[in-house]
Design a protein around this motif. Structure first.
Motif, PDB file in Angstrom:
ATOM      1  N   ASP A 197      39.143  74.542 124.700  1.00  0.00           N
ATOM      2  CA  ASP A 197      39.647  73.253 125.169  1.00  0.00           C
ATOM      3  C   ASP A 197      38.963  72.133 124.407  1.00  0.00           C
ATOM      4  OD1 ASP A 197      37.428  72.166 127.502  1.00  0.00           O
ATOM      5  OD2 ASP A 197      37.392  74.256 126.884  1.00  0.00           O
ATOM      6  N   ALA A 198      39.758  71.177 123.958  1.00  0.00           N
ATOM      7  CA  ALA A 198      39.201  70.162 123.067  1.00  0.00           C
ATOM      8  C   ALA A 198      39.643  68.754 123.416  1.00  0.00           C
ATOM      9  CB  ALA A 198      39.585  70.494 121.623  1.00  0.00           C
ATOM     10  N   SER A 199      40.045  68.525 124.667  1.00  0.00           N
ATOM     11  CA  SER A 199      40.392  67.164 125.078  1.00  0.00           C
ATOM     12  C   SER A 199      39.986  66.968 126.532  1.00  0.00           C
ATOM     13  CB  SER A 199      41.898  66.920 124.927  1.00  0.00           C
ATOM     14  OG  SER A 199      42.597  67.533 125.986  1.00  0.00           O
ATOM     15  N   THR A 200      39.888  65.710 126.942  1.00  0.00           N
ATOM     16  CA  THR A 200      39.545  65.449 128.347  1.00  0.00           C
ATOM     17  C   THR A 200      40.668  65.918 129.268  1.00  0.00           C
ATOM     18  OG1 THR A 200      40.447  63.240 128.096  1.00  0.00           O
ATOM     19  CG2 THR A 200      38.077  63.449 127.883  1.00  0.00           C
ATOM     20  N   GLN A 201      41.886  66.055 128.708  1.00  0.00           N
ATOM     21  CA  GLN A 201      43.018  66.481 129.528  1.00  0.00           C
ATOM     22  C   GLN A 201      42.958  67.972 129.833  1.00  0.00           C
ATOM     23  OE1 GLN A 201      43.134  64.202 127.224  1.00  0.00           O
ATOM     24  NE2 GLN A 201      44.135  62.525 128.232  1.00  0.00           N
ATOM     25  N   ALA A 202      42.232  68.737 129.015  1.00  0.00           N
ATOM     26  CA  ALA A 202      42.258  70.196 129.136  1.00  0.00           C
ATOM     27  C   ALA A 202      41.626  70.684 130.442  1.00  0.00           C
ATOM     28  CB  ALA A 202      41.564  70.832 127.932  1.00  0.00           C
ATOM     29  N   GLY A 203      40.516  70.051 130.859  1.00  0.00           N
ATOM     30  CA  GLY A 203      39.813  70.504 132.056  1.00  0.00           C
ATOM     31  C   GLY A 203      40.699  70.549 133.298  1.00  0.00           C
ATOM     32  N   PRO A 204      41.309  69.406 133.681  1.00  0.00           N
ATOM     33  CA  PRO A 204      42.152  69.393 134.877  1.00  0.00           C
ATOM     34  C   PRO A 204      43.321  70.375 134.776  1.00  0.00           C
ATOM     35  CG  PRO A 204      41.712  67.154 134.144  1.00  0.00           C
ATOM     36  CD  PRO A 204      41.112  68.066 133.118  1.00  0.00           C
TER      37      PRO A 204
END
Ligand code: HEC
Ligand SMILES: [Cu+2]
Length: 373
Positions: free
Chosen positions: A41-48
């Motif tokens: 995962d490589a973006s802040t969007q990936a976590g959620p």
């Protein structure tokens, strides 16, 4: 026989189903969470998004297990025995209580999950409230079979490129366009994707969080070369990105025939004699034209143009020794001779129409010149 169908045994059987179902569900959930479903995962969007996925897995496994267990037990318990072929089963009158439960429970579960998913989507699509750097907009163009990217460069200049570069930790909004059919712009490591629809601008935003190179793919079957519509995005330190953008701004606005220092490439002596025709050829190679010609650099490596290895042959390797006529034929009619080990049907077959004869000659001359040994 009657005894098999209920009575004293049925209570035990229900308990057995419960125990089995619980064990199987727990095992399934553990497996579902242990499996690494997604790339890095490589973006802040990936976590959620990854959390949403895990919640869906946790909710779905028990339902799947429950349905399978009831089906298996029912098949065993109520199977037809020899001699029963002519008999009707016992009449069944509904059970209001059970029906209310099996309607209400799934409804509540569905509404809850939809609400959760909606909130997550809302959340990750929102522009960051207070960002360290202002949000950047990149125009993404899909066409058969390559992506190209347009940046607002420095000093109000425009930068067109086939290489997607992004600074780390800065929100970027992609405005996604298509020049021909429907494509779908997807960077799996960022988790976000959206269709590129002709005549419509779609968008999404991400904030890259990791330095590195990640695949960019097309996620909508768009023709024969769909599987080859793959490029990479390079996420770099903000300072490195800024100097890249600065360099590109200078380069893509340089007067024809000169100003290649910024590219840092292996340019030089060759360009001198060939004049502006060669410079035009280079522009066409890098950017295509407004008439629908796809950028050659999206697919072909060429040292002089600084383009990287793509799905097409490396032109520095295959062109030396070929005449201008042979090269010209390969451009206008890619199917005439398929380069060894390369896929047919991927290079656009329309260059004969979308490039003017002068442009065709320019790009051919540029290729022959820049690959001359
Ligand atoms: C979507 C990808 C793509 C684009 C865009 C593209 N090509 Fe190609 N090209 C290929 C592939 C794949 C091959 C090898 C298969 C074949 O020969 O058709 C190829 C083959 C070639 C060859 C023949 C090489 C040899 O082995 O002799 C030349 C020359 C060439 N391309 C030039 C160009 C030029 C010039 C442009 C831009 C005007 C361009 N290509 C645009 C994918 C592409
Ligand atoms: Cu596509």
């Amino acid at each position: 026989m009657e005894q098999r169908r209920g009575g004293r045994n049925s209570r035990r059987m229900v308990i057995e189903m419960f125990v089995l179902g619980t064990i199987a569900s727990l095992a399934g959930i553990a497996l579902g969470i242990a499996i690494d479903w997604f790339p890095e995962d490589a973006s802040t969007q990936a976590g959620p998004i990854d959390t949403l996925w895990d919640v869906l897995v946790v909710c779905s496994v028990p339902i799947f297990v429950g349905v399978v267990i009831v089906v298996v037990y029912a098949a065993r318990l109520f199977k037809q025995l020899p001699g029963e072929e002519e008999l009707d089963g016992p009449p069944i009158h509904g059970n209001t209580k059970v029906e209310v439960v099996w309607t209400a429970l799934p409804a509540i579960l569905l509404v809850a999950l939809c609400t959760y998913a909606f909130v997550v989507l809302q959340d990750i699509e929102e522009a960051p409230a207070q960002a360290a750097a202002p949000e950047m907009v990149v125009d993404v163009y899909g066409e058969q079979f390559a992506w190209t990217f347009k940046y607002a460069g420095t000093d109000g200049k425009e930068v067109n490129t086939t290489q997607l570069y992004l600074p780390k930790d800065r929100s970027v909004k992609f405005d996604v366009h298509s020049k021909d059919v429907i494509h779908d712009f997807w960077v799996p490591a960022f988790r976000m994707k959206v269709d590129a629809v002709p005549g419509v601008t779609t968008n999404y935003r991400v904030t890259p969080t990791k330095i590195g190179r990640f695949p960019v793919v097309c996620a909508e079957l768009c023709g024969l070369g769909h599987a080859y519509m793959r490029q990479t995005v390079t996420v770099m330190e903000p300072a490195a990105f800024d100097s890249w953008l600065q360099e590109e701004s200078v380069e893509s606005n340089a007067p024809a025939g000169g100003g290649d220092e910024a590219a840092g490439g292996a340019t030089g002596q060759e360009g001198a004699g060939s004049g502006s025709a060669s410079a035009d050829g280079k522009t066409i190679f890098l950017e295509g034209n407004d008439n629908g010609a796809t950028s050659c650099a999206a697919c072909h490596a060429l040292a002089d143009a600084g383009s990287q290895e793509g799905i097409g042959p490396n032109l520095d390797r295959v062109l030396p020794g070929q005449t201008a006529e042979q090269v010209g034929t390969s451009i206008v009619d890619p199917e005439a001779k398929i380069s060894e080990g390369k896929p047919a049907g991927v290079m656009p077959g329309n260059y004969g129409e979308v490039l003017s004869p002068a442009e065709l000659e320019a790009v051919t001359a540029y290729l022959v010149d820049s690959t001359k040994k």
